[in-house]
Motif scaffolding. Structure first.
Motif, PDB file in Angstrom:
ATOM      1  N   MET A   1      -5.230  10.517 -17.388  1.00  0.00           N
ATOM      2  CA  MET A   1      -4.527   9.265 -17.208  1.00  0.00           C
ATOM      3  C   MET A   1      -3.990   8.773 -18.549  1.00  0.00           C
ATOM      4  SD  MET A   1      -6.185   6.332 -14.871  1.00  0.00           S
ATOM      5  CE  MET A   1      -6.110   6.611 -13.151  1.00  0.00           C
ATOM      6  N   LEU A   2      -2.848   8.148 -18.516  1.00  0.00           N
ATOM      7  CA  LEU A   2      -2.233   7.627 -19.720  1.00  0.00           C
ATOM      8  C   LEU A   2      -2.870   6.298 -20.131  1.00  0.00           C
ATOM      9  CD1 LEU A   2       1.495   8.306 -18.815  1.00  0.00           C
ATOM     10  CD2 LEU A   2       0.056   9.638 -20.343  1.00  0.00           C
ATOM     11  N   LEU A   3      -2.704   5.956 -21.389  1.00  0.00           N
ATOM     12  CA  LEU A   3      -3.292   4.726 -21.922  1.00  0.00           C
ATOM     13  C   LEU A   3      -2.804   3.498 -21.165  1.00  0.00           C
ATOM     14  CD1 LEU A   3      -4.986   3.252 -24.041  1.00  0.00           C
ATOM     15  CD2 LEU A   3      -2.974   3.224 -25.501  1.00  0.00           C
ATOM     16  N   TRP A   4      -1.510   3.413 -20.869  1.00  0.00           N
ATOM     17  CA  TRP A   4      -0.987   2.230 -20.183  1.00  0.00           C
ATOM     18  C   TRP A   4      -1.567   2.103 -18.788  1.00  0.00           C
ATOM     19  CZ3 TRP A   4       1.771   2.338 -15.682  1.00  0.00           C
ATOM     20  CH2 TRP A   4       2.313   3.567 -15.295  1.00  0.00           C
ATOM     21  N   GLN A   5      -1.884   3.236 -18.153  1.00  0.00           N
ATOM     22  CA  GLN A   5      -2.494   3.183 -16.827  1.00  0.00           C
ATOM     23  C   GLN A   5      -3.922   2.624 -16.901  1.00  0.00           C
ATOM     24  OE1 GLN A   5      -1.837   7.314 -15.895  1.00  0.00           O
ATOM     25  NE2 GLN A   5      -0.173   6.821 -14.455  1.00  0.00           N
ATOM     26  N   TRP A   6      -4.673   3.027 -17.932  1.00  0.00           N
ATOM     27  CA  TRP A   6      -6.015   2.479 -18.134  1.00  0.00           C
ATOM     28  C   TRP A   6      -5.940   0.990 -18.434  1.00  0.00           C
ATOM     29  CZ3 TRP A   6     -10.243   4.487 -16.479  1.00  0.00           C
ATOM     30  CH2 TRP A   6     -10.377   5.867 -16.381  1.00  0.00           C
ATOM     31  N   LEU A   7      -4.967   0.609 -19.230  1.00  0.00           N
ATOM     32  CA  LEU A   7      -4.813  -0.813 -19.553  1.00  0.00           C
ATOM     33  C   LEU A   7      -4.475  -1.622 -18.305  1.00  0.00           C
ATOM     34  CD1 LEU A   7      -2.875  -0.560 -22.925  1.00  0.00           C
ATOM     35  CD2 LEU A   7      -5.266  -1.191 -22.584  1.00  0.00           C
ATOM     36  N   LEU A   8      -3.614  -1.083 -17.473  1.00  0.00           N
ATOM     37  CA  LEU A   8      -3.258  -1.758 -16.231  1.00  0.00           C
ATOM     38  C   LEU A   8      -4.475  -1.900 -15.315  1.00  0.00           C
ATOM     39  CD1 LEU A   8      -1.060  -2.985 -14.446  1.00  0.00           C
ATOM     40  CD2 LEU A   8      -0.609  -0.697 -13.561  1.00  0.00           C
ATOM     41  N   ILE A   9      -5.271  -0.854 -15.238  1.00  0.00           N
ATOM     42  CA  ILE A   9      -6.498  -0.910 -14.439  1.00  0.00           C
ATOM     43  C   ILE A   9      -7.445  -1.969 -15.008  1.00  0.00           C
ATOM     44  CG2 ILE A   9      -8.595   0.378 -13.837  1.00  0.00           C
ATOM     45  CD1 ILE A   9      -6.775   2.880 -13.611  1.00  0.00           C
ATOM     46  N   GLY A  10      -7.569  -2.033 -16.322  1.00  0.00           N
ATOM     47  CA  GLY A  10      -8.432  -3.030 -16.952  1.00  0.00           C
ATOM     48  C   GLY A  10      -7.976  -4.446 -16.680  1.00  0.00           C
ATOM     49  N   VAL A  11      -6.672  -4.675 -16.773  1.00  0.00           N
ATOM     50  CA  VAL A  11      -6.128  -6.008 -16.507  1.00  0.00           C
ATOM     51  C   VAL A  11      -6.342  -6.385 -15.046  1.00  0.00           C
ATOM     52  CG1 VAL A  11      -3.982  -7.332 -16.356  1.00  0.00           C
ATOM     53  CG2 VAL A  11      -4.465  -5.981 -18.395  1.00  0.00           C
ATOM     54  N   LEU A  12      -6.070  -5.455 -14.154  1.00  0.00           N
ATOM     55  CA  LEU A  12      -6.272  -5.721 -12.728  1.00  0.00           C
ATOM     56  C   LEU A  12      -7.743  -5.993 -12.406  1.00  0.00           C
ATOM     57  CD1 LEU A  12      -3.821  -3.163 -11.088  1.00  0.00           C
ATOM     58  CD2 LEU A  12      -3.575  -5.641 -11.238  1.00  0.00           C
ATOM     59  N   ALA A  13      -8.638  -5.245 -13.026  1.00  0.00           N
ATOM     60  CA  ALA A  13     -10.076  -5.461 -12.797  1.00  0.00           C
ATOM     61  C   ALA A  13     -10.490  -6.838 -13.289  1.00  0.00           C
ATOM     62  CB  ALA A  13     -10.887  -4.375 -13.496  1.00  0.00           C
ATOM     63  N   ALA A  14      -9.964  -7.265 -14.439  1.00  0.00           N
ATOM     64  CA  ALA A  14     -10.289  -8.595 -14.966  1.00  0.00           C
ATOM     65  C   ALA A  14      -9.750  -9.685 -14.039  1.00  0.00           C
ATOM     66  CB  ALA A  14      -9.718  -8.754 -16.374  1.00  0.00           C
ATOM     67  N   LEU A  15      -8.530  -9.499 -13.524  1.00  0.00           N
ATOM     68  CA  LEU A  15      -7.957 -10.480 -12.605  1.00  0.00           C
ATOM     69  C   LEU A  15      -8.737 -10.566 -11.296  1.00  0.00           C
ATOM     70  CD1 LEU A  15      -4.125  -9.895 -13.125  1.00  0.00           C
ATOM     71  CD2 LEU A  15      -5.476 -11.879 -13.832  1.00  0.00           C
ATOM     72  N   VAL A  16      -9.170  -9.421 -10.804  1.00  0.00           N
ATOM     73  CA  VAL A  16      -9.957  -9.408  -9.569  1.00  0.00           C
ATOM     74  C   VAL A  16     -11.294 -10.106  -9.795  1.00  0.00           C
ATOM     75  CG1 VAL A  16     -11.215  -7.893  -7.975  1.00  0.00           C
ATOM     76  CG2 VAL A  16      -8.834  -7.402  -8.535  1.00  0.00           C
ATOM     77  N   ALA A  17     -11.947  -9.837 -10.923  1.00  0.00           N
ATOM     78  CA  ALA A  17     -13.223 -10.487 -11.228  1.00  0.00           C
ATOM     79  C   ALA A  17     -13.043 -11.995 -11.367  1.00  0.00           C
ATOM     80  CB  ALA A  17     -13.818  -9.903 -12.503  1.00  0.00           C
ATOM     81  N   TYR A  18     -11.957 -12.405 -11.981  1.00  0.00           N
ATOM     82  CA  TYR A  18     -11.637 -13.825 -12.159  1.00  0.00           C
ATOM     83  C   TYR A  18     -11.418 -14.489 -10.795  1.00  0.00           C
ATOM     84  CZ  TYR A  18      -9.256 -17.791 -14.468  1.00  0.00           C
ATOM     85  OH  TYR A  18      -8.882 -19.021 -14.931  1.00  0.00           O
ATOM     86  N   ALA A  19     -10.636 -13.842  -9.944  1.00  0.00           N
ATOM     87  CA  ALA A  19     -10.361 -14.384  -8.609  1.00  0.00           C
ATOM     88  C   ALA A  19     -11.630 -14.426  -7.757  1.00  0.00           C
ATOM     89  CB  ALA A  19      -9.287 -13.547  -7.916  1.00  0.00           C
ATOM     90  N   LEU A  20     -12.461 -13.404  -7.858  1.00  0.00           N
ATOM     91  CA  LEU A  20     -13.712 -13.391  -7.100  1.00  0.00           C
ATOM     92  C   LEU A  20     -14.653 -14.511  -7.564  1.00  0.00           C
ATOM     93  CD1 LEU A  20     -14.504  -9.586  -6.702  1.00  0.00           C
ATOM     94  CD2 LEU A  20     -13.871 -11.216  -4.912  1.00  0.00           C
ATOM     95  N   SER A  21     -14.677 -14.775  -8.851  1.00  0.00           N
ATOM     96  CA  SER A  21     -15.511 -15.868  -9.377  1.00  0.00           C
ATOM     97  C   SER A  21     -15.072 -17.206  -8.802  1.00  0.00           C
ATOM     98  CB  SER A  21     -15.440 -15.909 -10.899  1.00  0.00           C
ATOM     99  OG  SER A  21     -15.893 -14.710 -11.455  1.00  0.00           O
ATOM    100  N   VAL A  22     -13.766 -17.415  -8.758  1.00  0.00           N
ATOM    101  CA  VAL A  22     -13.240 -18.656  -8.188  1.00  0.00           C
ATOM    102  C   VAL A  22     -13.569 -18.728  -6.696  1.00  0.00           C
ATOM    103  CG1 VAL A  22     -11.128 -19.952  -7.673  1.00  0.00           C
ATOM    104  CG2 VAL A  22     -11.415 -18.877  -9.919  1.00  0.00           C
ATOM    105  N   LEU A  23     -13.388 -17.627  -5.987  1.00  0.00           N
ATOM    106  CA  LEU A  23     -13.674 -17.581  -4.555  1.00  0.00           C
ATOM    107  C   LEU A  23     -15.152 -17.862  -4.260  1.00  0.00           C
ATOM    108  CD1 LEU A  23     -12.622 -17.043  -1.689  1.00  0.00           C
ATOM    109  CD2 LEU A  23     -13.169 -14.624  -2.066  1.00  0.00           C
TER     110      LEU A  23
END
Length: 129
Positions: A1-23
Motif C-alpha cells: 500500500m502507498l503512503l497516501w493510502q495509509w494516511l487516508l485510512i488513518g484519517v478515516l479511522a480517526a474520524l470514525v472514532a470521533y463520530a463514535l465518541s459523539v454517538l
C-alpha cells in the motif's frame, strides 16, 4: 500500500472514532457533552485564528501558534494518527504545550475571551494546560 493510502485510512479511522465518541455520548443521554465534543476541534481552530489576530499576543507566541497549525495540518506526525489513542494523544500534548506557552506570555484571560465553545470545554483546556 502507498503512503497516501495509509494516511487516508488513518484519517478515516480517526474520524470514525470521533463520530463514535459523539454517538456514544448522545446514546448515553449526555447531549451537552456530545455537542461539546463535536464542536471541540472547530472551536480550537477559531481559538487559534483569534490568537493569531490579537495584537496582545507577542510575535514569538504567534509563531508558535502558526507552527502548531502547520504541525496539525501535516499528514506526518511524531506518532502516526492511525495508531489508536497514541496517535491523537501526541497532537493533544503539542496543543497543550503551545497554548501553555502562549497564555503564560499573553495572559490566561485571552483564553476565556477568545474561546468560542462551551464553558465545559474551556474548563478541560484549562486543566490540560
Amino acid at each position: 500500500m502507498l503512503l497516501w493510502q495509509w494516511l487516508l485510512i488513518g484519517v478515516l479511522a480517526a474520524l470514525v472514532a470521533y463520530a463514535l465518541s459523539v454517538l456514544v455520548l448522545v446514546l448515553a443521554g449526555r447531549r451537552t457533552d456530545a455537542r461539546a465534543l463535536a464542536g471541540f476541534i472547530p472551536d480550537c481552530v477559531v481559538l487559534f485564528k483569534r490568537l493569531l489576530a490579537d495584537p496582545r499576543v507577542p510575535r514569538r507566541q504567534k509563531v508558535l501558534v502558526g507552527a502548531l497549525i502547520g504541525y496539525l495540518a501535516m499528514p506526518i506526525d511524531l506518532v502516526p494518527d492511525f495508531i489508536p489513542v497514541a496517535g491523537q494523544l501526541d497532537d493533544a500534548i503539542v496543543v497543550a504545550f503551545v497554548l501553555r506557552h502562549v497564555l503564560r506570555a499573553a495572559g490566561d484571560s485571552l483564553l476565556g475571551e477568545h474561546w468560542p465553545g462551551p464553558q465545559a470545554s474551556l474548563d478541560v483546556i484549562r486543566r490540560l494546560i
